[in-house]
Write a protein that holds these residues in place. Sequence first.
Motif, PDB file in Angstrom:
ATOM      1  N   LEU A 114      -3.015  -5.089   0.134  1.00  0.00           N
ATOM      2  CA  LEU A 114      -3.650  -4.909  -1.166  1.00  0.00           C
ATOM      3  C   LEU A 114      -5.025  -4.258  -0.994  1.00  0.00           C
ATOM      4  O   LEU A 114      -5.414  -3.370  -1.767  1.00  0.00           O
ATOM      5  CB  LEU A 114      -3.792  -6.251  -1.880  1.00  0.00           C
ATOM      6  N   GLY A 115      -5.766  -4.692   0.032  1.00  0.00           N
ATOM      7  CA  GLY A 115      -7.050  -4.057   0.321  1.00  0.00           C
ATOM      8  C   GLY A 115      -6.884  -2.593   0.677  1.00  0.00           C
ATOM      9  O   GLY A 115      -7.654  -1.731   0.210  1.00  0.00           O
ATOM     10  N   THR A 116      -5.866  -2.285   1.485  1.00  0.00           N
ATOM     11  CA  THR A 116      -5.599  -0.888   1.837  1.00  0.00           C
ATOM     12  C   THR A 116      -5.212  -0.073   0.615  1.00  0.00           C
ATOM     13  O   THR A 116      -5.568   1.106   0.493  1.00  0.00           O
ATOM     14  CB  THR A 116      -4.483  -0.816   2.896  1.00  0.00           C
ATOM     15  N   LEU A 117      -4.472  -0.695  -0.281  1.00  0.00           N
ATOM     16  CA  LEU A 117      -4.097  -0.027  -1.534  1.00  0.00           C
ATOM     17  C   LEU A 117      -5.344   0.484  -2.259  1.00  0.00           C
ATOM     18  O   LEU A 117      -5.411   1.650  -2.663  1.00  0.00           O
ATOM     19  CB  LEU A 117      -3.316  -1.006  -2.410  1.00  0.00           C
ATOM     20  N   PHE A 118      -6.329  -0.395  -2.420  1.00  0.00           N
ATOM     21  CA  PHE A 118      -7.536   0.004  -3.147  1.00  0.00           C
ATOM     22  C   PHE A 118      -8.357   1.022  -2.347  1.00  0.00           C
ATOM     23  O   PHE A 118      -8.946   1.950  -2.929  1.00  0.00           O
ATOM     24  CB  PHE A 118      -8.379  -1.222  -3.479  1.00  0.00           C
ATOM     25  N   SER A 141       0.802  -1.226   0.000  1.00  0.00           N
ATOM     26  CA  SER A 141       0.000   0.000   0.000  1.00  0.00           C
ATOM     27  C   SER A 141       0.831   1.272   0.000  1.00  0.00           C
ATOM     28  O   SER A 141       0.268   2.367   0.084  1.00  0.00           O
ATOM     29  CB  SER A 141      -0.932   0.012   1.221  1.00  0.00           C
ATOM     30  N   VAL A 142       2.157   1.162  -0.101  1.00  0.00           N
ATOM     31  CA  VAL A 142       2.997   2.361   0.037  1.00  0.00           C
ATOM     32  C   VAL A 142       2.719   3.386  -1.059  1.00  0.00           C
ATOM     33  O   VAL A 142       2.710   4.602  -0.811  1.00  0.00           O
ATOM     34  CB  VAL A 142       4.499   1.994   0.062  1.00  0.00           C
ATOM     35  N   GLY A 143       2.497   2.927  -2.298  1.00  0.00           N
ATOM     36  CA  GLY A 143       2.231   3.860  -3.382  1.00  0.00           C
ATOM     37  C   GLY A 143       0.947   4.636  -3.162  1.00  0.00           C
ATOM     38  O   GLY A 143       0.902   5.860  -3.340  1.00  0.00           O
ATOM     39  N   SER A 144      -0.114   3.932  -2.748  1.00  0.00           N
ATOM     40  CA  SER A 144      -1.392   4.604  -2.485  1.00  0.00           C
ATOM     41  C   SER A 144      -1.311   5.500  -1.262  1.00  0.00           C
ATOM     42  O   SER A 144      -1.951   6.559  -1.210  1.00  0.00           O
ATOM     43  CB  SER A 144      -2.500   3.564  -2.291  1.00  0.00           C
ATOM     44  N   THR A 145      -0.529   5.087  -0.270  1.00  0.00           N
ATOM     45  CA  THR A 145      -0.351   5.938   0.909  1.00  0.00           C
ATOM     46  C   THR A 145       0.308   7.253   0.533  1.00  0.00           C
ATOM     47  O   THR A 145      -0.127   8.337   0.965  1.00  0.00           O
ATOM     48  CB  THR A 145       0.494   5.221   1.971  1.00  0.00           C
ATOM     49  N   ALA A 146       1.367   7.180  -0.282  1.00  0.00           N
ATOM     50  CA  ALA A 146       2.041   8.404  -0.721  1.00  0.00           C
ATOM     51  C   ALA A 146       1.111   9.272  -1.560  1.00  0.00           C
ATOM     52  O   ALA A 146       1.065  10.499  -1.390  1.00  0.00           O
ATOM     53  CB  ALA A 146       3.291   8.044  -1.518  1.00  0.00           C
ATOM     54  N   ALA A 147       0.360   8.647  -2.463  1.00  0.00           N
ATOM     55  CA  ALA A 147      -0.543   9.411  -3.332  1.00  0.00           C
ATOM     56  C   ALA A 147      -1.643  10.082  -2.526  1.00  0.00           C
ATOM     57  O   ALA A 147      -1.991  11.246  -2.767  1.00  0.00           O
ATOM     58  CB  ALA A 147      -1.143   8.484  -4.383  1.00  0.00           C
ATOM     59  N   THR A 148      -2.201   9.362  -1.552  1.00  0.00           N
ATOM     60  CA  THR A 148      -3.261   9.939  -0.726  1.00  0.00           C
ATOM     61  C   THR A 148      -2.710  11.036   0.175  1.00  0.00           C
ATOM     62  O   THR A 148      -3.376  12.050   0.428  1.00  0.00           O
ATOM     63  CB  THR A 148      -3.925   8.844   0.125  1.00  0.00           C
ATOM     64  N   ALA A 149      -1.482  10.866   0.653  1.00  0.00           N
ATOM     65  CA  ALA A 149      -0.861  11.885   1.500  1.00  0.00           C
ATOM     66  C   ALA A 149      -0.661  13.184   0.734  1.00  0.00           C
ATOM     67  O   ALA A 149      -0.905  14.284   1.272  1.00  0.00           O
ATOM     68  CB  ALA A 149       0.463  11.374   2.050  1.00  0.00           C
ATOM     69  N   GLN A 150      -0.225  13.096  -0.525  1.00  0.00           N
ATOM     70  CA  GLN A 150      -0.018  14.343  -1.268  1.00  0.00           C
ATOM     71  C   GLN A 150      -1.345  15.012  -1.598  1.00  0.00           C
ATOM     72  O   GLN A 150      -1.438  16.235  -1.650  1.00  0.00           O
ATOM     73  CB  GLN A 150       0.822  14.085  -2.523  1.00  0.00           C
TER      74      GLN A 150
END
Length: 346
Positions: free
Chosen positions: A141-145, A84-93
């Motif tokens: 993976l669930g957190t990613l989505f 989920s690191v990519g989605s975490t970074a995207a959501t943070a920005q």
Amino acid sequence: MKLGASTEATSAVGTEFRRTSIRTQLERSGILLLLAILGAVFTWREQAFLSVDNLFSILQAASIVALLAVGVSITLAVGGFDLSVGSTAATAQMAASYVLVVWHGNAFAAIAACLALGVGAGLFNGLLITRLRVPDQLATLGTLFLLAGLQLIPTGGRSLATGTILPDGTETTGSFPAAFLALGRARWLDVVPVPVIVLAVVTLIAVLVMEFTRWGRVVYATGGNETAARLAGAPTARYRVAAYVASGVIASLGGALIAARVGRGDVGAGNSLLLDAVAAALIGYAVWGAKRPNVLGSVVGAVFVGVLLNGLTMLNAPYYMQDFIKGALLVGALAFTFSIGRQATR
């Protein structure tokens, strides 16, 4: 005859020892050697590749991927895998952008919102894994989505900047303050980009914690044999949660740097971050023959990917060929390193 046979045996042993030593050195330095070869080839084809400005441009571009790779390597060390690191970074920005242009917050509030989101994402992953017993890859993976969808809801799927029309019809009037933009654009002494300094600080702290503290030793012990670590008295569940929280916080810091660099909340910012971060973290296994997740190796892996992409871009390689070339080189380098390592061990 016996003396001659003994001499031949001694010579054979010496030759085999030298071969093993060479194999060991190749195993330890294979990725670094390939990185040096790539640098030499790109410099030969394009002299500007080795300029100071371009080298720091590579480091600046690789710094976000390297930060995410550090987080991934920590979760790998504890026996997990944070997808989920990519989605975490995207959501943070997106969160930082929302605080600035919708709520008219300052740079401190935007960074605090990013870090809070990272802590929340890490805790959510950790509790899913340790309390509900969801496998690491499935939980993250669930957190990613979840996060990939969450970042789109406040803006109706639009990127966020001054003048963006929100779903309720209002127009954003806030702006990105200079203090926040400096995090992604400023250069120390007009040479070193701030994101590179942030990466250096995070890497130093992570290396010290993972390699030289009890916390790091317990993390590796948990990843190696969680049952044994738990029977030895280590609170392994807490360590697993802490590893995911660390990964989430580092990823959210990367998201803040993305927002500061581009000056808006970009809904497509995290599209390629996950794959590049995972690639960098896995390359870390082969750096210096570690054969285990390690922070410094992950950073080297991110720089490797950054050098490769920068060089291919400077040589005007077709964009549709870049991923194939990157994958071929990574697979070849890892296969060579690990096969050499098996021969040396044998």
